[in-house]
Design a protein around this motif. Structure first.
Motif, PDB file in Angstrom:
ATOM      1  N   HIS A 121       0.831  -1.209   0.000  1.00 42.35           N
ATOM      2  CA  HIS A 121       0.000   0.000   0.000  1.00 42.35           C
ATOM      3  C   HIS A 121       0.868   1.263   0.000  1.00 42.35           C
ATOM      4  O   HIS A 121       0.506   2.270  -0.610  1.00 42.35           O
ATOM      5  N   SER A 122       1.999   1.217   0.656  1.00 44.00           N
ATOM      6  CA  SER A 122       2.902   2.367   0.680  1.00 44.00           C
ATOM      7  C   SER A 122       3.401   2.703  -0.722  1.00 44.00           C
ATOM      8  O   SER A 122       3.420   3.867  -1.136  1.00 44.00           O
ATOM      9  N   VAL A 123       3.783   1.669  -1.477  1.00 43.67           N
ATOM     10  CA  VAL A 123       4.267   1.884  -2.844  1.00 43.67           C
ATOM     11  C   VAL A 123       3.132   2.338  -3.750  1.00 43.67           C
ATOM     12  O   VAL A 123       3.281   3.293  -4.529  1.00 43.67           O
ATOM     13  N   ILE A 124       1.989   1.687  -3.680  1.00 49.22           N
ATOM     14  CA  ILE A 124       0.851   2.041  -4.529  1.00 49.22           C
ATOM     15  C   ILE A 124       0.431   3.486  -4.307  1.00 49.22           C
ATOM     16  O   ILE A 124       0.065   4.200  -5.252  1.00 49.22           O
ATOM     17  N   ASN A 125       0.502   3.942  -3.063  1.00 50.06           N
ATOM     18  CA  ASN A 125       0.052   5.291  -2.740  1.00 50.06           C
ATOM     19  C   ASN A 125       1.140   6.347  -2.887  1.00 50.06           C
ATOM     20  O   ASN A 125       0.901   7.527  -2.605  1.00 50.06           O
ATOM     21  N   GLY A 126       2.318   5.960  -3.331  1.00 48.51           N
ATOM     22  CA  GLY A 126       3.355   6.924  -3.640  1.00 48.51           C
ATOM     23  C   GLY A 126       4.073   7.522  -2.446  1.00 48.51           C
ATOM     24  O   GLY A 126       4.592   8.645  -2.537  1.00 48.51           O
ATOM     25  N   ASP A 127       4.146   6.792  -1.327  1.00 49.93           N
ATOM     26  CA  ASP A 127       4.903   7.299  -0.181  1.00 49.93           C
ATOM     27  C   ASP A 127       6.369   7.482  -0.560  1.00 49.93           C
ATOM     28  O   ASP A 127       6.957   6.633  -1.235  1.00 49.93           O
ATOM     29  N   GLU A 128       6.951   8.575  -0.102  1.00 51.40           N
ATOM     30  CA  GLU A 128       8.377   8.795  -0.339  1.00 51.40           C
ATOM     31  C   GLU A 128       9.237   8.211   0.774  1.00 51.40           C
ATOM     32  O   GLU A 128      10.411   7.905   0.567  1.00 51.40           O
ATOM     33  N   ALA A 215      -0.450   7.704 -15.922  1.00 51.85           N
ATOM     34  CA  ALA A 215       0.732   6.845 -15.987  1.00 51.85           C
ATOM     35  C   ALA A 215       1.380   6.669 -14.621  1.00 51.85           C
ATOM     36  O   ALA A 215       1.836   5.572 -14.271  1.00 51.85           O
ATOM     37  N   LEU A 216       1.438   7.746 -13.829  1.00 54.33           N
ATOM     38  CA  LEU A 216       2.081   7.659 -12.517  1.00 54.33           C
ATOM     39  C   LEU A 216       1.351   6.666 -11.621  1.00 54.33           C
ATOM     40  O   LEU A 216       1.978   5.852 -10.926  1.00 54.33           O
ATOM     41  N   ALA A 217       0.019   6.692 -11.634  1.00 53.96           N
ATOM     42  CA  ALA A 217      -0.763   5.769 -10.815  1.00 53.96           C
ATOM     43  C   ALA A 217      -0.573   4.335 -11.291  1.00 53.96           C
ATOM     44  O   ALA A 217      -0.471   3.400 -10.472  1.00 53.96           O
ATOM     45  N   MET A 247       8.372   5.102 -17.203  1.00 48.43           N
ATOM     46  CA  MET A 247       7.574   6.267 -17.595  1.00 48.43           C
ATOM     47  C   MET A 247       8.107   6.840 -18.908  1.00 48.43           C
ATOM     48  O   MET A 247       9.314   6.970 -19.101  1.00 48.43           O
ATOM     49  N   ARG A 248       7.184   7.228 -19.806  1.00 48.17           N
ATOM     50  CA  ARG A 248       7.558   7.837 -21.081  1.00 48.17           C
ATOM     51  C   ARG A 248       6.746   9.118 -21.301  1.00 48.17           C
ATOM     52  O   ARG A 248       5.841   9.175 -22.140  1.00 48.17           O
ATOM     53  N   PRO A 249       7.061  10.180 -20.568  1.00 48.13           N
ATOM     54  CA  PRO A 249       6.315  11.432 -20.694  1.00 48.13           C
ATOM     55  C   PRO A 249       6.473  12.094 -22.061  1.00 48.13           C
ATOM     56  O   PRO A 249       5.718  13.022 -22.395  1.00 48.13           O
ATOM     57  N   ASP A 250       7.439  11.615 -22.870  1.00 51.49           N
ATOM     58  CA  ASP A 250       7.648  12.181 -24.197  1.00 51.49           C
ATOM     59  C   ASP A 250       6.643  11.672 -25.221  1.00 51.49           C
ATOM     60  O   ASP A 250       6.597  12.167 -26.356  1.00 51.49           O
ATOM     61  N   VAL A 251       5.824  10.685 -24.832  1.00 55.07           N
ATOM     62  CA  VAL A 251       4.842  10.114 -25.765  1.00 55.07           C
ATOM     63  C   VAL A 251       3.454  10.302 -25.170  1.00 55.07           C
ATOM     64  O   VAL A 251       3.122   9.723 -24.140  1.00 55.07           O
ATOM     65  N   GLY A 271      -4.050   7.171 -19.242  1.00 53.31           N
ATOM     66  CA  GLY A 271      -4.877   8.361 -19.166  1.00 53.31           C
ATOM     67  C   GLY A 271      -4.098   9.646 -19.246  1.00 53.31           C
ATOM     68  O   GLY A 271      -4.690  10.729 -19.378  1.00 53.31           O
ATOM     69  N   SER A 272      -2.755   9.568 -19.197  1.00 55.49           N
ATOM     70  CA  SER A 272      -1.915  10.766 -19.376  1.00 55.49           C
ATOM     71  C   SER A 272      -0.931  10.494 -20.505  1.00 55.49           C
ATOM     72  O   SER A 272      -1.312  10.515 -21.667  1.00 55.49           O
ATOM     73  N   HIS A 273       0.319  10.197 -20.171  1.00 49.29           N
ATOM     74  CA  HIS A 273       1.294   9.862 -21.213  1.00 49.29           C
ATOM     75  C   HIS A 273       1.556   8.359 -21.232  1.00 49.29           C
ATOM     76  O   HIS A 273       1.009   7.603 -20.420  1.00 49.29           O
ATOM     77  N   ALA A 274       2.417   7.913 -22.135  1.00 51.58           N
ATOM     78  CA  ALA A 274       2.666   6.481 -22.308  1.00 51.58           C
ATOM     79  C   ALA A 274       3.593   5.925 -21.229  1.00 51.58           C
ATOM     80  O   ALA A 274       4.302   6.662 -20.538  1.00 51.58           O
ATOM     81  N   VAL A 275       3.568   4.608 -21.104  1.00 43.35           N
ATOM     82  CA  VAL A 275       4.567   3.883 -20.326  1.00 43.35           C
ATOM     83  C   VAL A 275       5.229   2.874 -21.256  1.00 43.35           C
ATOM     84  O   VAL A 275       4.633   2.436 -22.243  1.00 43.35           O
TER      85      VAL A 275
END
Length: 306
Positions: A121-128, A215-217, A247-251, A271-275
């Motif tokens: 859950h920590s990884v899924i929720n993006g904890d730093e 993509a981040l999610a 992550m591929r924010p360029d696409v 839903g945002s950029h490609a992976v």
């Protein structure tokens, strides 16, 4: 101190070794019974059971701490019980058997992520930042006072398996130090403070990738369920497993789930950029390089994950 050690999977082994290295007497090891593994379903001891047998430590194998297991624990006469991923709840009736109770090593900074799957859950929720807590077991779910904590940064490419492996070693040091402190009367538990979040056990559905998500999610979800229960999507009505992506924010011109081969990369829209897909496992096959899979596609331009 005389310690009962309770644990089952490999992630508990560093704690068992740390307690022994610190000079504590492990009077018994509580672990889950042998379980069928592999295609032939061969009954196999848990990693903790196998190591305890190598060390010549007395074993108590039980699915739960029932009356028989409690009697065996009482007969071992431990001063304290140390528990790491045993896999079953300890009933209130057994909590008072050791003089100093049960000290649980939990892989989160309590009260964050109480429950069975804190690292996922920590990884899924993006904890730093996450960590481990050594706390006193009581009737509530991971609610007891905390004796000590340690922190660990969550790296951008961490899977839950990789993060848990690191925490198992640094947390083992914490647990041994806490048991030392309790035995010497130097430390006391402090009530938990802060926001409570819950980390229930993940199901297969938790690994289902929804390409309409950003993509981040998607990246976090895939890393969070690697290796268990595993990330997957569907292709032509069949389950298609996924390894961690890049992550591929360029696409940003692909529709959600749309697959495209771009040079030596296999891309999928979100839903945002490609992976970028790295390792994949089509139905009925082993995990393979994504490019090797893509080369065999009959209709490369029409491949869409569902």
């Amino acid at each position: 101190m005389k310690v009962l050690f309770a644990g089952t999977p490999a992630v508990a082994l560093p704690s068992l070794e740390a307690l022994l290295a610190a000079g504590h007497e492990v009077v018994a090891v509580l672990t889950r019974p042998d379980a069928p593994l592999g295609r032939k379903r061969v009954l196999t001891p848990s990693p903790v059971a196998a190591r305890a047998e190598e060390l010549g430590l007395p074993l108590i194998k039980a699915d739960k701490v029932d009356a028989d297991a409690a009697a065996a624990i009482a007969a071992a006469a431990p001063d304290v019980a140390a528990i790491v991923a045993y896999g079953a709840l300890v009933p209130e009736s057994a909590l008072a058997i050791p003089e100093h109770g049960w000290i649980n090593l939990h892989f989160s900074l309590l009260p964050a992520w109480r429950g069975a799957a804190p690292v996922q859950h920590s990884v899924i929720n993006g904890d730093e930042v996450t960590g481990a807590s050594a706390f006193q077991l009581e009737k509530g779910l991971d609610t007891g006072p905390v004796f000590g904590t340690m922190t660990e940064s969550v790296r951008p490419d961490d899977t839950s398996a990789a993060l848990l492996e690191r925490l198992s070693h640094s947390g083992a040091v914490l647990l041994a130090q806490v048991i030392d402190g309790i035995g010497a009367g130097r430390i006391a538990g402090i009530p938990q403070q802060g926001e409570v979040t819950l980390a229930p056990k993940l199901t297969l559905e938790d690994g289902h990738v929804r390409w309409e998500d950003p993509a981040l999610a998607i990246n976090r979800r895939i890393r969070g369920v690697t290796t268990e229960p595993g990330a997957w999507t569907t292709l032509a009505g069949q389950r298609f497993k996924l390894g961690p992506v890049t992550m591929r924010p360029d696409v940003a011109d692909l529709a959600p789930g749309q697959v495209r081969i771009d040079g030596k990369s296999v891309l999928a829209g979100t839903g945002s950029h490609a992976v970028e897909l790295v390792q994949v496992q089509p139905a009925g096959k082993k995990m393979m390089n994504a490019m090797d899979w893509a080369r065999g596609l009959a209709n490369k331009e029409e491949t869409v994950f569902e």
